[in-house]
Design a protein around this motif. Structure first.
Motif, mmCIF file in Angstrom:
data_model
loop_
_atom_site.group_PDB
_atom_site.id
_atom_site.type_symbol
_atom_site.label_atom_id
_atom_site.label_comp_id
_atom_site.label_asym_id
_atom_site.label_seq_id
_atom_site.Cartn_x
_atom_site.Cartn_y
_atom_site.Cartn_z
ATOM 1 N N ASP A 98 2.681 13.665 -7.523
ATOM 2 C CA ASP A 98 3.592 12.551 -7.242
ATOM 3 C C ASP A 98 3.900 12.479 -5.745
ATOM 4 O OD1 ASP A 98 3.939 11.255 -9.649
ATOM 5 O OD2 ASP A 98 5.522 12.608 -10.323
ATOM 6 N N GLY A 99 4.135 13.649 -5.141
ATOM 7 C CA GLY A 99 4.387 13.682 -3.701
ATOM 8 C C GLY A 99 3.180 13.235 -2.901
ATOM 9 N N LEU A 100 1.981 13.639 -3.356
ATOM 10 C CA LEU A 100 0.767 13.198 -2.679
ATOM 11 C C LEU A 100 0.599 11.688 -2.754
ATOM 12 C CD1 LEU A 100 -1.908 15.875 -3.712
ATOM 13 C CD2 LEU A 100 -0.582 15.747 -1.595
ATOM 14 N N ILE A 101 0.960 11.107 -3.870
ATOM 15 C CA ILE A 101 0.836 9.657 -4.025
ATOM 16 C C ILE A 101 1.790 8.939 -3.081
ATOM 17 C CG2 ILE A 101 1.307 7.754 -5.636
ATOM 18 C CD1 ILE A 101 0.099 9.459 -7.837
ATOM 19 N N ILE A 102 2.999 9.476 -2.947
ATOM 20 C CA ILE A 102 3.956 8.870 -2.003
ATOM 21 C C ILE A 102 3.395 8.906 -0.579
ATOM 22 C CG2 ILE A 102 6.233 9.158 -0.944
ATOM 23 C CD1 ILE A 102 7.229 10.173 -3.652
ATOM 24 N N ILE A 103 2.832 10.054 -0.199
ATOM 25 C CA ILE A 103 2.239 10.174 1.139
ATOM 26 C C ILE A 103 1.053 9.219 1.271
ATOM 27 C CG2 ILE A 103 1.023 11.741 2.695
ATOM 28 C CD1 ILE A 103 2.682 14.031 1.461
ATOM 29 N N SER A 104 0.227 9.131 0.220
ATOM 30 C CA SER A 104 -0.947 8.245 0.265
ATOM 31 C C SER A 104 -0.533 6.789 0.401
ATOM 32 C CB SER A 104 -1.792 8.436 -0.999
ATOM 33 O OG SER A 104 -2.281 9.758 -1.080
ATOM 34 N N LYS A 105 0.524 6.403 -0.300
ATOM 35 C CA LYS A 105 1.006 5.028 -0.194
ATOM 36 C C LYS A 105 1.519 4.729 1.218
ATOM 37 C CE LYS A 105 2.193 4.234 -5.049
ATOM 38 N NZ LYS A 105 3.286 3.998 -6.026
ATOM 39 N N GLU A 106 2.172 5.718 1.816
ATOM 40 C CA GLU A 106 2.623 5.533 3.203
ATOM 41 C C GLU A 106 1.435 5.337 4.136
ATOM 42 O OE1 GLU A 106 4.911 8.959 4.086
ATOM 43 O OE2 GLU A 106 6.678 8.319 2.938
ATOM 44 N N GLN A 107 0.373 6.108 3.903
ATOM 45 C CA GLN A 107 -0.823 5.982 4.729
ATOM 46 C C GLN A 107 -1.490 4.622 4.528
ATOM 47 O OE1 GLN A 107 -1.994 8.425 6.991
ATOM 48 N NE2 GLN A 107 0.045 9.239 6.545
ATOM 49 N N VAL A 108 -1.502 4.131 3.291
ATOM 50 C CA VAL A 108 -2.084 2.809 3.021
ATOM 51 C C VAL A 108 -1.268 1.728 3.718
ATOM 52 C CG1 VAL A 108 -2.511 1.090 1.218
ATOM 53 C CG2 VAL A 108 -3.178 3.465 0.849
ATOM 54 N N GLU A 109 0.062 1.850 3.674
ATOM 55 C CA GLU A 109 0.917 0.864 4.328
ATOM 56 C C GLU A 109 0.678 0.849 5.842
ATOM 57 O OE1 GLU A 109 4.910 1.690 3.261
ATOM 58 O OE2 GLU A 109 4.656 1.137 1.147
ATOM 59 N N ILE A 110 0.532 2.035 6.414
ATOM 60 C CA ILE A 110 0.277 2.105 7.861
ATOM 61 C C ILE A 110 -1.068 1.465 8.176
ATOM 62 C CG2 ILE A 110 -0.174 3.686 9.772
ATOM 63 C CD1 ILE A 110 1.795 5.651 8.442
ATOM 64 N N SER A 111 -2.094 1.789 7.404
ATOM 65 C CA SER A 111 -3.419 1.221 7.646
ATOM 66 C C SER A 111 -3.414 -0.291 7.415
ATOM 67 C CB SER A 111 -4.453 1.895 6.730
ATOM 68 O OG SER A 111 -4.582 3.262 7.046
ATOM 69 N N GLN A 112 -2.664 -0.750 6.418
ATOM 70 C CA GLN A 112 -2.573 -2.189 6.161
ATOM 71 C C GLN A 112 -1.903 -2.905 7.316
ATOM 72 O OE1 GLN A 112 -3.691 -3.654 2.992
ATOM 73 N NE2 GLN A 112 -3.655 -5.396 4.376
ATOM 74 N N THR A 113 -0.851 -2.283 7.846
ATOM 75 C CA THR A 113 -0.160 -2.876 8.999
ATOM 76 C C THR A 113 -1.082 -2.922 10.210
ATOM 77 O OG1 THR A 113 1.959 -2.062 8.176
ATOM 78 C CG2 THR A 113 1.846 -2.668 10.499
ATOM 79 N N ASN A 114 -1.823 -1.828 10.438
ATOM 80 C CA ASN A 114 -2.744 -1.800 11.579
ATOM 81 C C ASN A 114 -3.879 -2.802 11.409
ATOM 82 O OD1 ASN A 114 -1.339 0.175 12.950
ATOM 83 N ND2 ASN A 114 -2.464 1.865 12.008
ATOM 84 N N TYR A 115 -4.335 -2.958 10.169
ATOM 85 C CA TYR A 115 -5.400 -3.938 9.903
ATOM 86 C C TYR A 115 -4.913 -5.347 10.222
ATOM 87 C CZ TYR A 115 -8.804 -6.734 7.328
ATOM 88 O OH TYR A 115 -9.749 -7.670 6.978
ATOM 89 N N ALA A 116 -3.681 -5.638 9.794
ATOM 90 C CA ALA A 116 -3.122 -6.966 10.085
ATOM 91 C C ALA A 116 -2.933 -7.153 11.591
ATOM 92 C CB ALA A 116 -1.797 -7.137 9.351
ATOM 93 N N LEU A 117 -2.530 -6.069 12.280
ATOM 94 C CA LEU A 117 -2.334 -6.147 13.725
ATOM 95 C C LEU A 117 -3.648 -6.408 14.448
ATOM 96 C CD1 LEU A 117 -0.570 -5.739 16.285
ATOM 97 C CD2 LEU A 117 -1.068 -3.282 16.098
ATOM 98 N N VAL A 118 -4.690 -5.678 14.051
ATOM 99 C CA VAL A 118 -6.000 -5.868 14.688
ATOM 100 C C VAL A 118 -6.518 -7.280 14.433
ATOM 101 C CG1 VAL A 118 -8.409 -5.123 14.657
ATOM 102 C CG2 VAL A 118 -6.593 -3.420 14.611
ATOM 103 N N LYS A 119 -6.315 -7.749 13.213
ATOM 104 C CA LYS A 119 -6.785 -9.102 12.873
ATOM 105 C C LYS A 119 -6.092 -10.148 13.731
ATOM 106 C CE LYS A 119 -7.704 -11.950 8.817
ATOM 107 N NZ LYS A 119 -7.536 -12.083 7.353
ATOM 108 N N LYS A 120 -4.806 -9.958 13.960
ATOM 109 C CA LYS A 120 -4.062 -10.919 14.783
ATOM 110 C C LYS A 120 -4.503 -10.842 16.242
ATOM 111 C CE LYS A 120 0.194 -11.531 13.791
ATOM 112 N NZ LYS A 120 1.654 -11.353 13.615
ATOM 113 N N GLN A 121 -4.729 -9.602 16.729
ATOM 114 C CA GLN A 121 -5.139 -9.461 18.124
ATOM 115 C C GLN A 121 -6.549 -9.982 18.362
ATOM 116 O OE1 GLN A 121 -4.435 -5.329 19.035
ATOM 117 N NE2 GLN A 121 -2.333 -5.714 19.701
#
Length: 446
Positions: free
Chosen positions: A150-173
């Motif tokens: 369960d703790g690993l999933i929470i960490i994994s979701k945080e990593q996905v959110e960070i990567s999703q945010t960075n993907y959106a940032l790169v797309k905008k730039q």
């Protein structure tokens, strides 16, 4: 009912099911497992069998009483019980008897058998309790496996959110011309990699829940929700534990140790039982009998009535028997030697269990002291990697580093989080195990 209302109904029912789903604590899981585990039934059957053996060994002190009755029809040449003459007349007869015997002395075999069976009965009770503790530990490990994943999933979701945010940032730039198209592929690759890790952890969680359900023997369920008993921010006392005091405490209550001690006592009494066969035995017997014979007649040749014969044909006896074993092919002394070997084996098994317990506690204490240090180190490393990732994230947003370098920093941060989570849960399991051997309340197995 239209489709919209049907869909609303399905969602409502699903929501009610989720709300009604029980949240299992560790004690709940252990209690359910002990109540529904089929393997424990076998140990309870053995316990019940030994209990009945113990009770019967006590009843063996009572006298033996037996009744006898028969009905015989004689043909051909027979001895007439009236005058012992030879008769060719067909006749019938009845015999009735009641006899009893009481063992006065048998080399204290029965007394020692009672004590031996009592020790064996208590030993099986302790072994049954030991199996409950072992099952509780299996459930605890499965329980904490779920919590870890369960703790690993929470960490994994945080990593996905960070990567999703960075993907959106790169797309905008890229749209404003600040980044090249290749950067988008790198950001997308990191996002997909994080999503894959999340999916793998979710699959691991399904497997871990299945393992807990099987350990509990919880039928008809494919999912279970647990109530964590350790939070990410929970602090552990950084203290050094010594194993000698824990070992001394464990020796006084661990069921397996007590069971082996009881088996040694039982083996010692069984040696005494075998020696009892070498002593003379003394018993008292007595009986009462009567009978009816068709050939017993009066002076007129009329068969005497049954009631009269039953009264007049009575006979009684009382006696004492003494049995002195002389040789019996040396079997008595051979049984004594065999029981002595069984006693030596029981003592050796007790020492083996004591040695294994001491080594286990030594390992647990060493691991506990090591994990305490690792918790502090992994926490510091996690904080350091979090800071390094934060700096890398800002540099990435400014275009000072590429996505690969950012991904490396992010992976190091995730790894540090995973290591800290794993070490904390290992320490929790280790501490609970040491508390158990220190006779502190860990499981509610009653």
């Amino acid at each position: 009912m239209n489709f919209k209302n049907f869909l609303y109904f399905v969602v409502l029912i699903s929501g009610l099911h989720l709300m009604a789903q029980k949240s299992w604590t560790l004690d709940d899981c252990v209690a359910y497992a002990i109540k529904n585990n089929l393997q424990l039934n076998d140990f309870e059957f053995t316990e019940q069998s030994n209990k009945e053996t113990y009770r019967q060994s006590i009843r063996n002190l009572l006298p033996n009483v037996n009744g006898f009755a028969d009905y015989n029809v004689s043909f051909g040449r027979q001895v007439n019980p009236n005058d012992n003459s030879i008769s060719n007349t067909e006749f019938f007869s009845n015999n009735y008897s009641l006899s009893g015997s009481f063992d006065v002395f048998q080399g204290f075999q029965k007394i020692n058998s009672i004590k031996a069976s009592k020790f064996l009965y208590k030993a099986t009770k302790e072994e049954s309790l030991q199996q409950k503790y072992l099952l509780a530990f299996r459930v605890m490990r499965a329980f904490y496996d779920i919590q870890f994943i369960d703790g690993l999933i929470i960490i994994s979701k945080e990593q996905v959110e960070i990567s999703q945010t960075n993907y959106a940032l790169v797309k905008k730039q890229i749209e404003v011309g600040l980044m090249a198209g290749a950067d988008l592929y790198e950001a997308e690759s990191l996002l997909l990699a994080d999503k894959l890790v999340l999916t793998q952890n979710e699959n691991r969680l399904i497997a871990a829940k299945l393992a807990l359900l099987q350990a509990m023997n919880l039928q008809g369920e494919s999912d279970i929700r647990i109530q964590p008993d350790i939070e990410q921010s929970e602090e552990f006392a950084n203290t050094i534990i010594k194993g000698d005091s824990i070992f001394d405490t464990a020796m006084g209550f661990i069921p397996l140790i007590k069971a082996q001690e009881l088996r040694v006592k039982a083996a010692r009494k069984q040696v005494a039982v075998a020696r009892g066969n070498l002593y003379p035995s003394l018993a008292v017997q007595g009986g009462y009998g009567t009978g009816y014979f068709e050939t017993i007649t009066d002076t007129l040749g009329v068969t005497i009535p049954f009631r009269t014969q039953f009264r007049d044909n009575t006979n009684q006896f009382i006696g004492v028997s003494l049995n002195v074993p002389i040789s019996n092919a040396w079997s008595g002394r051979s049984r004594v030697k065999q029981q002595k070997i069984a006693l030596a084996r029981a003592k050796n098994n007790a020492k083996i269990q004591e040695q294994e317990l001491y080594q286990l506690i030594q390992q647990l204490v060493q691991e506990y002291n090591a994990l305490n240090t690792e918790v502090l180190q992994t926490e510091k490393r996690s904080q350091s990697q979090e800071l390094a990732f934060t700096i890398a994230q800002k540099r990435y947003e400014k275009g000072l580093i590429n996505a690969i370098e950012l991904g490396r920093a992010k992976n190091l941060y995730a790894t540090a989080q995973n290591e800290n989570l794993q070490v904390r849960l290992r320490l929790k399991v280790n501490k609970s195990t040491l508390d158990f051997y220190n006779n502190l309340p860990v499981f509610n197995i009653n």
